[in-house]
Design a protein around this motif. Structure first.
Motif, short mmCIF file in Angstrom:
data_model
loop_
_atom_site.label_atom_id
_atom_site.label_comp_id
_atom_site.label_asym_id
_atom_site.label_seq_id
_atom_site.Cartn_x
_atom_site.Cartn_y
_atom_site.Cartn_z
N ALA A 30 0.83 -1.20 0.00
CA ALA A 30 0.00 0.00 0.00
C ALA A 30 0.87 1.25 0.00
O ALA A 30 0.54 2.24 -0.67
CB ALA A 30 -0.93 0.00 1.21
N SER A 31 2.00 1.21 0.71
CA SER A 31 2.87 2.39 0.76
C SER A 31 3.45 2.73 -0.61
O SER A 31 3.72 3.90 -0.89
CB SER A 31 4.00 2.18 1.78
N LEU A 32 3.63 1.73 -1.46
CA LEU A 32 4.12 2.00 -2.81
C LEU A 32 3.07 2.75 -3.63
O LEU A 32 3.42 3.58 -4.47
CB LEU A 32 4.51 0.70 -3.52
N PHE A 33 1.80 2.47 -3.37
CA PHE A 33 0.72 3.14 -4.11
C PHE A 33 0.48 4.56 -3.60
O PHE A 33 -0.11 5.37 -4.31
CB PHE A 33 -0.57 2.33 -4.04
N THR A 34 0.91 4.86 -2.39
CA THR A 34 0.63 6.18 -1.80
C THR A 34 1.89 6.99 -1.57
O THR A 34 1.83 8.08 -1.00
CB THR A 34 -0.10 6.01 -0.45
N HIS A 35 3.03 6.51 -2.02
CA HIS A 35 4.31 7.18 -1.78
C HIS A 35 4.31 8.57 -2.40
O HIS A 35 3.71 8.79 -3.47
CB HIS A 35 5.45 6.35 -2.37
N GLU A 36 4.97 9.50 -1.73
CA GLU A 36 5.00 10.88 -2.22
C GLU A 36 5.64 11.01 -3.60
O GLU A 36 5.36 11.95 -4.33
CB GLU A 36 5.73 11.78 -1.21
N LYS A 37 6.50 10.05 -3.95
CA LYS A 37 7.11 10.07 -5.28
C LYS A 37 6.19 9.47 -6.34
O LYS A 37 6.53 9.41 -7.51
CB LYS A 37 8.41 9.27 -5.29
N GLY A 38 5.04 8.99 -5.90
CA GLY A 38 4.10 8.36 -6.82
C GLY A 38 4.69 7.09 -7.40
O GLY A 38 5.44 6.38 -6.74
N GLU A 39 4.36 6.83 -8.66
CA GLU A 39 4.80 5.60 -9.29
C GLU A 39 6.32 5.51 -9.40
O GLU A 39 6.87 4.42 -9.50
CB GLU A 39 4.17 5.42 -10.67
N ASN A 40 7.00 6.65 -9.35
CA ASN A 40 8.46 6.63 -9.45
C ASN A 40 9.08 5.75 -8.37
O ASN A 40 10.10 5.10 -8.61
CB ASN A 40 9.05 8.03 -9.37
N ARG A 41 8.49 5.71 -7.18
CA ARG A 41 9.05 4.89 -6.11
C ARG A 41 9.03 3.41 -6.50
O ARG A 41 10.04 2.72 -6.33
CB ARG A 41 8.28 5.11 -4.80
N ALA A 42 7.93 2.94 -7.01
CA ALA A 42 7.85 1.53 -7.41
C ALA A 42 8.80 1.25 -8.57
O ALA A 42 9.48 0.21 -8.60
CB ALA A 42 6.43 1.15 -7.78
N LEU A 43 8.89 2.18 -9.51
CA LEU A 43 9.77 1.98 -10.65
C LEU A 43 11.24 2.01 -10.22
O LEU A 43 12.06 1.24 -10.74
CB LEU A 43 9.50 3.04 -11.72
N GLU A 44 11.57 2.87 -9.28
CA GLU A 44 12.92 2.89 -8.72
C GLU A 44 13.25 1.55 -8.09
O GLU A 44 14.38 1.05 -8.21
CB GLU A 44 13.07 4.00 -7.67
N LYS A 45 12.27 0.96 -7.39
CA LYS A 45 12.48 -0.33 -6.74
C LYS A 45 12.71 -1.43 -7.77
O LYS A 45 13.53 -2.33 -7.54
CB LYS A 45 11.30 -0.68 -5.83
#
Length: 99
Positions: A30-45
């Protein structure tokens, strides 16, 4: 890929989709979907875990490759969910390529 492997990916994706919809507190997904960086956080991961996978392969560390490979797949599934791409579409491509 066996049916049970496909089932596992579909089950994992269903959990990801549920976390996306319900956003339970304390959920990493859920934190990946609400991260302040948006989708960039998941893509960075995805990129981070892919790099760690490559380094494990260079070190011929099979156990670490399995761990990091699982992380790559998980974060890739999150990215697919973010873009409303169903895991079945991914599986269809893999099936086609398998011939």
């Amino acid at each position: 890929m066996s049916d049970s492997d496909e089932d596992l990916l579909e089950e994992l994706f269903a959990v990801i989709e549920d976390r996306k919809e319900t956003l339970p507190e304390g959920s990493y997904t859920a934190s990946l979907f609400t991260h302040e960086k948006g989708e960039n956080r998941a893509l960075e991961k995805v990129g981070e875990e892919a790099t760690e996978f490559i380094l494990a392969a260079k070190d011929d560390d099979a156990e670490e490759m399995a761990e990091e490979g699982a992380d790559v797949v998980y974060h890739m599934l999150v990215a697919l969910s973010m873009h409303d791409v169903d895991v079945e579409e991914l599986l269809d491509v893999l099936r086609e390529r398998r011939g």
